[in-house]
Design an enzyme around this catalytic site. Structure first.
Site, PDB file in Angstrom:
ATOM      1  N   GLU A  13      23.287  12.933   3.024  1.00 18.28           N
ATOM      2  CA  GLU A  13      23.751  12.234   4.218  1.00 18.28           C
ATOM      3  C   GLU A  13      25.048  12.889   4.650  1.00 18.28           C
ATOM      4  OE1 GLU A  13      21.690   7.819   3.677  1.00 18.28           O
ATOM      5  OE2 GLU A  13      23.867   7.970   3.620  1.00 18.28           O
TER       6      GLU A  13
ATOM      7  N   ASP B 243      33.750   1.512   7.851  1.00 20.91           N
ATOM      8  CA  ASP B 243      34.210   2.269   6.700  1.00 20.91           C
ATOM      9  C   ASP B 243      35.579   1.829   6.219  1.00 20.91           C
ATOM     10  OD1 ASP B 243      32.165   4.338   6.109  1.00 20.91           O
ATOM     11  OD2 ASP B 243      32.471   4.819   8.230  1.00 20.91           O
TER      12      ASP B 243
ATOM     13  N   TYR C  53      18.031   1.842   4.298  1.00 17.61           N
ATOM     14  CA  TYR C  53      19.283   1.936   3.549  1.00 17.61           C
ATOM     15  C   TYR C  53      19.768   0.517   3.320  1.00 17.61           C
ATOM     16  CZ  TYR C  53      24.181   3.549   2.695  1.00 17.61           C
ATOM     17  OH  TYR C  53      25.422   3.813   2.182  1.00 17.61           O
TER      18      TYR C  53
END
Lengths: 404, 270
Positions: free
Chosen positions: B49, B60, B175
């Site tokens: 990735e 994040d 995911y």
């Protein structure tokens, strides 16, 4: 485009879109929470108990209705249209922001959430959030860019006095957009017990909708007051636009009144041509940030640009999606004034009317004076005086070379 | 069959689990990224990735935020990231590459142009953190038409209805984000992940990769035991940050981190 009530009911649509704008561009963890919030808000919107609580708080805690005041001396000196001021600066906590925090805190209570987070730029939304949290006994965390913590230290201390924890955000440009990033990050981690009170009409659906609904009291009152005091609808409405909550609150109840012109005034900073500004509607292009598609300031690679404005509350690279839509359909006009013009507007209103506006509001004042001068004496311009300038005294003093 | 599907099928046939490292393209310097990608493969990566740096990476934590900042100092753009994949493909046509990032750089480039150049460069999948399937009407078909796998996230808060519908929009793998939080922040609860992934497996036939909170061989093995693949990000990016001044040491450090994970995963099969 002539808008009708029926058309307006479709904006936003079921997925939170205003034409090409808005939506729900968030990471998956938040999605369910947004769906729940939307569902609960739709239910409570028509719940008489919820509405009665909201109206009662606006009347007795905020002090509504706020006056609509004819600025006679400013009108005389400008020599054009009558200039009227919608006095949101007289609200409890000194700005329009509290209309929305009352509404969202009420929602949080109905949803059983005990922990509140908020982002803030100038600190007005942070103060308004800390205020309602103090009143309701809710834990309050405010995220504020480190640069804004510096330039709005008075509001930081107010928030602390009110019992809030202020988190100085050190990432990115250390301003409002970074505060919003960190608020989103906190929310993802604490989504079960935390309610995020967004301060403007941006963010993922349903925030632009519910903030608009809570702020629309400004325009509803103005419409009624203008009809009874000036004997007619306003010819023009002028409001500053950062994220755009005070502007949408003023504009929305007039959207179907075709004769009413609307001007959203963005922060022109050092001048649009310098690139040092915060005027996405005037000089940006559509993109996706903070959960919605809207006009943004970005570089050619889609990285969000840094912004500049003398006013922390307008120092934001995006804008509420409904404004983007209103711009595209031509229903509202978006213009900008520079830092210097805004400062002139601040001094003018202070000296001529004894009303000291927030630096954000001063942008609307500066543009409205220019606009009114081009209009006839029997016409009516209403400025939304979104906040008072006490918080900006240090900034102004510094510009005047005075150490306080 | 897409390259991603092929790799995951072959691993499954061998009873092995996928090791999927994440690094941010352009970090610490754009000139090093392709080399680091080959290092990851040599250390046991099955799929990479590759993060597309963004100025406002809202999902994040600080580690990847700083990686984005390091990459953006050197002006790493989406076009450059795609070009890196093209260079990588000169030496490696087997390892699938998933571009992972935020929507705005793709929107700024133009979705069609992005999809075309990504495909031509040898990109295999696209994972856009802030693009739920509900907003992907315009974009996802452009990927599907070019056999680019659209990979979406599932979270602990995702309802069963959404697991079904997201899986229908997905190809390659899904995911699963192991905890509520940003990257590099929380602590993974293996039992909770095991039961959730088992439940996801009941609702979709797609392989399930699990990311967030995998920091070492032990957590990799624990997660590998209950999923089809483990995604490792922040701990690698942190290693890049700590070794950014010495490119050779950096490659050794990444290898030292990844190889024990590979071994731990492969030990599950035997």
């Amino acid at each position: 485009m002539k808008l009708t009530e029926e058309m307006l009911s479709g904006f936003p649509d079921a997925r939170g879109h205003f034409g090409a704008y808005g939506g729900r561009f968030v990471s998956e963890t938040l999605f369910d929470s947004l769906m729940t919030l939307e569902k609960e808000y739709k239910r409570l919107k028509n719940d008489p108990d919820f509405q009665a609580s909201f109206d009662k708080d606006l009347a007795h805690y905020v002090g509504r209705p706020s006056p609509l005041y004819l600025a006679e001396r400013l009108t005389r000196e400008t020599g054009g249209a009558q200039i009227w001021l919608k006095r949101e600066d007289l609200n409890h906590t000194g700005a329009h922001k509290v209309n929305n925090t009352i509404g969202q805190a009420l929602l949080a209570s109905f949803l059983g959430k005990k922990r509140i987070i908020a982002e803030t730029g100038a600190g007005q939304h942070g103060v308004a959030t800390a205020t309602v949290c103090a009143r309701l006994g809710l834990e309050c965390h405010v995220f504020m860019g480190a640069e804004d913590v510096q330039r709005q230290s008075l509001n930081v201390y107010r928030m602390k006095l009110l019992g809030a924890t202020v988190h100085a955000v050190q990432s990115g440009t250390k301003t409002l957009k970074d505060a919003m990033n960190d608020a989103m990050r906190d929310w993802v981690a604490n989504v079960d017990d935390t309610f995020y009170i967004i301060g403007t009409v941006a963010g993922p659906h349903p925030y632009p909708l519910l903030v608009r609904d809570f702020q629309s009291v400004i325009g509803r009152e103005t419409r009624q007051q203008c009809l009874s005091q000036a004997g007619k609808l306003p010819d023009a409405l002028v409001a500053c636009v950062g994220g755009g909550s005070n502007a949408i609150g003023m504009f929305y109840p007039f959207l179907t009144d075709e004769s009413v012109q609307m001007y959203g005034v963005e922060a022109g900073g050092l001048g649009i041509e310098t690139g040092q500004h915060a005027a996405p509607l005037s000089a940006g292009r559509p993109g996706v940030l903070h959960g919605n598609r809207t006009y943004l300031m970005e570089d050619e690679n889609g990285q969000i640009a840094s912004t500049h404005s003398v006013s922390a509350g307008l120092d934001y690279p995006g804008v509420g999606p409904e404004h983007s839509w209103l711009k595209d359909i031509g229903r509202a006009h978006y213009v900008s004034v520079t830092d210097d013009e805004a400062l002139d507007g601040f001094r003018k209103l202070t000296r001529v009317e004894g009303i000291m506006p927030a630096l954000e509001t001063a942008h609307a004042v500066a543009y409205a004076i220019k606009l009114a001068a081009t209009m006839d004496k029997d016409q009516v311009v209403v400025i939304n005086v979104s906040g008072r300038g006490d918080k900006d005294i240090q900034t102004i003093a510094k510009l005047d070379g005075i150490e306080m | 069959m897409s390259r991603i599907e092929g790799v995951l099928k072959s691993l499954k046939a061998q009873g092995r689990k996928a090791l999927i490292p994440y690094i941010t393209a352009g970090d610490p310097h754009p000139d090093q990224t392709v080399d680091l990608m080959h290092t990851l493969v040599a250390a046991g990566a099955d799929i990479i990735e590759l993060g597309v740096p963004f100025s406002d990476p809202m999902a994040d934590g600080p580690v990847i935020q700083l990686a984005c900042e390091r990459a953006l100092v050197h002006g790493t753009s989406l076009r450059q990231v795609v070009a890196m994949v093209k260079t990588f493909r000169e030496k490696d046509d087997k390892t699938p590459i998933v571009l992972m990032g935020y929507l705005n750089p793709m929107e700024a480039m133009g979705y069609e142009q992005f999809a075309d150049t990504a495909k031509a460069a040898g990109v295999d999948g696209i994972l856009t953190v802030d693009l739920p399937p509900e907003e992907a009407d315009e974009v996802a078909p452009l990927f599907t038409e070019r056999d680019l796998d659209a990979i979406f996230l599932l979270a602990p808060t995702t309802t069963d209805d959404r697991i079904r519908s997201i899986s229908q929009h997905s190809s390659g793998y899904v995911y699963y984000v192991s905890f509520k939080g940003v990257t590099g922040s929380g602590k993974i609860d293996i039992d909770e992940v095991a039961s959730k992934v088992a439940h996801i497996h009941e609702l979709t036939a797609l392989p399930v990769g699990v990311g967030f909170g995998i920091r070492d061989a032990e957590t990799a093995a624990a997660v590998g035991r209950v999923s089809d693949g483990v995604i490792v990000g922040s701990v690698l990016v942190d290693t890049i940050a700590r070794n950014q001044s010495d490119p050779d040491q950096l490659k050794r450090a990444l290898t030292d981190l990844l190889r024990p994970m590979r071994e731990a995963l492969d030990n599950l099969a035997s």
